[in-house]
Enzyme design. Sequence first.
Site, PDB file in Angstrom:
ATOM      1  N   GLU A   1      -2.461   0.035  13.492  1.00  0.00           N
ATOM      2  CA  GLU A   1      -3.608   0.469  12.698  1.00  0.00           C
ATOM      3  C   GLU A   1      -4.930   0.210  13.430  1.00  0.00           C
ATOM      4  O   GLU A   1      -5.867   0.998  13.347  1.00  0.00           O
ATOM      5  CB  GLU A   1      -3.612  -0.264  11.358  1.00  0.00           C
ATOM      6  CG  GLU A   1      -4.730   0.144  10.425  1.00  0.00           C
ATOM      7  CD  GLU A   1      -4.576  -0.451   9.033  1.00  0.00           C
ATOM      8  OE1 GLU A   1      -5.257   0.028   8.114  1.00  0.00           O
ATOM      9  OE2 GLU A   1      -3.759  -1.381   8.860  1.00  0.00           O
TER      10      GLU A   1
ATOM     11  N   GLU B   1       0.850  -1.188   0.000  1.00  0.00           N
ATOM     12  CA  GLU B   1       0.000   0.000   0.000  1.00  0.00           C
ATOM     13  C   GLU B   1       0.887   1.241   0.000  1.00  0.00           C
ATOM     14  O   GLU B   1       1.124   1.832  -1.025  1.00  0.00           O
ATOM     15  CB  GLU B   1      -0.941  -0.036   1.212  1.00  0.00           C
ATOM     16  CG  GLU B   1      -2.122   0.907   1.071  1.00  0.00           C
ATOM     17  CD  GLU B   1      -3.220   0.569   2.063  1.00  0.00           C
ATOM     18  OE1 GLU B   1      -3.959   1.483   2.440  1.00  0.00           O
ATOM     19  OE2 GLU B   1      -3.346  -0.610   2.457  1.00  0.00           O
TER      20      GLU B   1
END
Length: 873
Positions: free
Chosen positions: A722, A447
């Site tokens: 996260e 990502e």
Amino acid sequence: MKIINLKINHIKNPLGFSLDKPTISFVACDTKANLQVAARIEVAYDKEFCNIVFDSGKSEQIDSLGFELFITLEPRTRYYYRVTVWADNGETAISEAAWFETAKLDESWNAKWITPTLDNKRHSVLSKKFNIQKSKRYINSARAYVCGLGLYEMNINGKKCGDEYLTPNFNAYNKWLQYQTYDITDTLAEGENSIDVALGNGLYKGRFGFDSEENIYGDKFALLCEVVITFNDGTTEIIRSDETWKARKGKVLYSNIYDGEVYDAGFEDDTTYDVEEIDLGHDRLKARLSLPVKIKETLKPLEVIKTPSGETVLDMGQNMVGWIEFRTNAPKGREILLQYGELLQEGNFYRENLRTAKAEFKYISDGGEAVARPHFTFYGFRYVKINGWYGEVNADDFTGCVLYSDMELTGHIETSNPLVNRLFLNALWGQKGNFLDIPTDCPQRDERMGWTGDAQVFSGTACFNMDTFAFFTKYGYDLGSEQEDRNGMIPMVVPAANLKGGGSSVWGDAATIIPWNVYVQYGDKSILEQQFDSMKAWVDYIWREDNASGSKRLWTKGFHFGDWLALDGEDPSFPTGRTDITFISSAYYYYSSNIVAKTAKVLGKTDIGKEYEKLSNEVREAIRDEYFSKNGRITINTQTALIISLFMDLVPEGKRERTINDLRERFKKDNNHLKTGFVGTPYICKTLSENGCNDLAYTLLLNKDYPSWLYAVTMGATTIWERWNSVLPDGKISGTDMNSLNHYTYGSIVEWMYRYMAGINPVEDNPGFRHIKLLPKPDYRLKYVKASYNSAVGLCESQWEITAEGKLNFKFIIPFNASATLILPDAKLENVKVNGKSLNDTLLISRQKNEHVYVELNSGSFEFYYEPEIAYI
């Protein structure tokens, strides 16, 4: 008195940066004076200041936070500047000379874009040999102006140019291309010289994005290089990239940001290949805005582990971003493979959470002793699995190179609680790892994108931890560039790469919130000037969406992430949380339009300011009508809705106390644990401390069980996760689909630590810490807090301690040319002592207001102590 931190556009001695509006900032310190009464700025072509090109004279109008130089800059020219400051006590100081050097400006390029006539996937080195006929002592200066696509490294005479990596950095290549400037004066030799430029894929043409597409911005390697050698007699010689250059196959056999690199040190092929001109034009070229990405620090492995499955693994002791550099004398052809991961599972190496990213470095030895590293990739990791090593694995042979943008560390916090101290460091390391030219969402998996929402949420903390003005200026430029063909809409990530869609509230509001936060923090309105069109265009986009759905002054259309990753939602597969999405979107509609109104006023755009102030008021009234009962009860009973209502001042007049009580009740029902996601979390403790719930803010901070900030710390985290439960209590990872262990968003709690725990706050009406709101809020569960912040005006310090007897001691340092309003909690004016005297016996302006004592301070050091009106033990 000393004058330090001289910067141009918030960069020390910038070489070849875009300097459309060169702005000088500086800090005066080491003085007993209070205020600057005048200053002088001189700019010259020489460091002796004999050939002056600008002299402000002694002026009362020069602001140390940002003074724009109104001079016409010449291309490829070095300017020296110095600052003189006069203080109110008669002291005077003159700074050392600093410098800045322009790039090519509007000068035309002699160089051509070239590409190798090799297969487009084959990594190449483009080279040129040239002779310098004159003796080296006749060279006055030599500069190389370079852009290589996707990534490049340049060597001259076998020596790497500069100390930065991953150039030309990451931006919207279809919009603009940055070129770098290198001082190569000392690298050149008399007679024959050689230039070698190795090219890698990067996100320009390598695998990138959710669909793992290649060739997003281009399908061919390309180089533009212009070397300008200036001799003492004023003549110049130019070596330019053109069809006379040659190409050869490089030792880098493969590179990709996600997958890593293969480097064959023993590869030898004397075959040279032609290059050909490629039509990329020069219109997109712009002198750099990106700060250099450098090796900012190094780490040695904590230990070498033999895992239960027999693997050899380095534990770096810290989740970091960069790469491993190693020494080896392996025999020719030996393949050494390093694989990177974030955690161990059952003691074994693990990296399923990287998804499809291979994150490897394969080194093939040439048989000689070597120091090896990758060139066109980076990794997010704590653990490194070693395969194929020759000889015994010795930790001394490995060095962790920590890579991030060249930003000065400015803030630090220490408390009596080691877990809180580790939380602060985790947020700082999250910033180091993810502020690599763009604010990435994660540095390890497939990502690594510049998600706008993450950057917006963390921007307040980021500005305390590091000097991020130039970093966010570049990011803002990219963001505005992406809006140009999207009618003001903000994509989810910047650069947008191949990701479609955008326009989500909170994420798109990076366009307004980041530049406003930066302005308030640093007091330099140049970022507002640069971003104003972008800020307004974003609000105009929302306004059009509103009008298209009935002009209700609510934002009801479009896709939105909501309170992303909140814990109170009903659909774990798409965790937008339980807070009504239209409420969140409309709240940010109000917040951003209000920021545009304030920005317009700062920039003197009075009529625009009134227009957007009217809009923001209309949106707020619509929210009140839609979401609040006549008695002030909000119809959405979630932590995030209550927090946002208070923080953004959406609560109807006279109903604030009702909302505060409802918030406390909400937390009681949630067992005094947070349930918030990306929207509520940044503001949760700030709002509690501002509204009489400081005790609850500390409870949330100090909770150690899931969900909490310290849960990850107790589980051994060295960065921010996260998810609140990225790793479960038994040590197993909670999932692999979207689970980064280095994801700075929830590190936004650190802004509260600076602003409320320590009490160091800028003031919107007098930004850049020219006036400071000192609002320390102690809690008995911490025995002391020490915070320091090198602000735009100088060093601020705030400390408090609760003594064994329950008394409160405070220490503050207010920098020169600044003032502060101190608010002492739970104090009686007659009981407060300052610097050994009763506060009433000093000349300090003070007053009692409810349970607090307000004191006006000028620059200097102060120690306050008193017995509080409530027990702190």
